[in-house]
Design an enzyme around this catalytic site. Sequence first.
Site, PDB file in Angstrom:
ATOM      1  N   HIS A  56       0.876  -1.176   0.000  1.00 47.26           N
ATOM      2  CA  HIS A  56       0.000   0.000   0.000  1.00 47.26           C
ATOM      3  C   HIS A  56       0.916   1.230   0.000  1.00 47.26           C
ATOM      4  O   HIS A  56       1.352   1.674   1.060  1.00 47.26           O
ATOM      5  CB  HIS A  56      -0.889   0.022   1.243  1.00 47.26           C
ATOM      6  CG  HIS A  56      -1.745  -1.191   1.423  1.00 47.26           C
ATOM      7  ND1 HIS A  56      -3.075  -1.232   1.055  1.00 47.26           N
ATOM      8  CD2 HIS A  56      -1.462  -2.413   1.958  1.00 47.26           C
ATOM      9  CE1 HIS A  56      -3.579  -2.425   1.347  1.00 47.26           C
ATOM     10  NE2 HIS A  56      -2.615  -3.161   1.896  1.00 47.26           N
ATOM     11  N   ASP A 278       2.526  -6.815   2.933  1.00 48.71           N
ATOM     12  CA  ASP A 278       1.376  -5.982   3.316  1.00 48.71           C
ATOM     13  C   ASP A 278       1.876  -4.658   3.893  1.00 48.71           C
ATOM     14  O   ASP A 278       1.405  -4.181   4.928  1.00 48.71           O
ATOM     15  CB  ASP A 278       0.467  -6.707   4.303  1.00 48.71           C
ATOM     16  CG  ASP A 278      -0.848  -5.968   4.556  1.00 48.71           C
ATOM     17  OD1 ASP A 278      -1.175  -5.049   3.783  1.00 48.71           O
ATOM     18  OD2 ASP A 278      -1.542  -6.304   5.535  1.00 48.71           O
ATOM     19  N   HIS A 282       1.677   4.530   8.031  1.00 48.05           N
ATOM     20  CA  HIS A 282       0.817   5.598   8.547  1.00 48.05           C
ATOM     21  C   HIS A 282       1.698   6.671   9.178  1.00 48.05           C
ATOM     22  O   HIS A 282       2.880   6.442   9.475  1.00 48.05           O
ATOM     23  CB  HIS A 282      -0.165   5.056   9.587  1.00 48.05           C
ATOM     24  CG  HIS A 282      -1.231   4.184   9.007  1.00 48.05           C
ATOM     25  ND1 HIS A 282      -2.252   4.678   8.231  1.00 48.05           N
ATOM     26  CD2 HIS A 282      -1.433   2.838   9.086  1.00 48.05           C
ATOM     27  CE1 HIS A 282      -3.043   3.687   7.854  1.00 48.05           C
ATOM     28  NE2 HIS A 282      -2.567   2.559   8.359  1.00 48.05           N
TER      29      HIS A 282
END
Length: 415
Positions: A56, A278, A282
């Site tokens: 991501h 994965d 953040h």
Amino acid sequence: MDRAFCGNFYYNGKFDYLEVTVKDGVIESIKKDAGNIARSYLPGAVLPAATDIHVHFRTPGETDKEDFSTGSLSAIFGGTTLVMDMPNNIIPIKDYNAFSDKLGVINGTSYSDFALYSMETGSNSLIVDSRSIGLKVYLGGSTNAAGTMAIPDQEAEMINEKGFTVIFHGELEECLRKHQSETKNLREHNLSRPIECELAAAGYVGSLNLKSKIMAHVSSPEVSGDFLREVTPHHLLLNDEMPLGSIGKVNPPLRDRNTQERLLYAYISGQFDILSSDHAPHTEKDKAEFEYAKSGIIGVETRIPLMLALVKKKILFLDVLYKTGIERPPSIFGIRKGKIEVGYDADFMCVDFTNEKKVNEDRLHSKLPRSPFNGMDAIFPSHVVMRGEVVIDNYEEISDPLGRFVPKGYYDQKL
């Protein structure tokens, strides 16, 4: 320029001195003596470079957390030359326009080759971009994604007709709602998203008439069925008893130590198909207070190095790492990477098994590199080659962003 890369290559399950000739970024021949040609000598143990099918990189929309430049740079420093980016952006990638907009922002910024998923909602297969490497289904809610409750038979038929692989976030939404509660630590987060929600999802995914399906980030060895199983280093190496705080908050959660150790045993026994990171960064603010912290762990740079350290310690067979982290992931999608074989991309990484280091989050290349693996043993590649171009030389990045977009079917078109 045509040339031969020479070194001790991992070939047919063992290391052997080979001279691998490369033309236009593709392996042309594999010989003991390549003859009269320019040579480049690669040090240490030479493996095919790796593929990470689950990252991501937050572009577009959340580039304060990561962008494709920093994410892909992290990838090549970890020996990964192809990443596949998930579609749960702020504006989810559900149709052709969103996909094209995302690709337009990324082009020219990636250090690694890259592919992009589209999100499957249960009814949108007719409008997703045909260049999508696969479809992602969130059976349970997670960052920027609500749970998709079902894929009708007609939708499954259309997905099969278009030849998409479908990767599932395997936590069933109905189960998650049943167990939803406030969580102030890793143990409580584990209990709020229990293994039974993965087991319920596994039963559903196994029942779907899809030709190619993957259950993502399996956190317990009991989660199995008629699908390929992906596992991550954080579920293999970390558990909810470790003092990681919100840095260890992830979906599915880190499990108890017993489950984690059984999962690791299953992986080293060869029971899993795919090793992915994965990678989900953040901001510091996002991770500030556990109860409200967003879920996600960085890992694209440490995925292969952590496992190489286990190989050195004789905990993990190199062939298991090779199959799950290097060879099998691209092959599922018809991509010719991950093998020392004629016609495959000349993607290599050089490993010095004597140069084991501790992960130092301050030296990682992610935009906000707070890592739950900080202080753990790892072996990072000294050199990385992507399509015949040296991109990491003696642990230093030396190239501009050379990453190429890899649409579904790209390698079929090259035949």
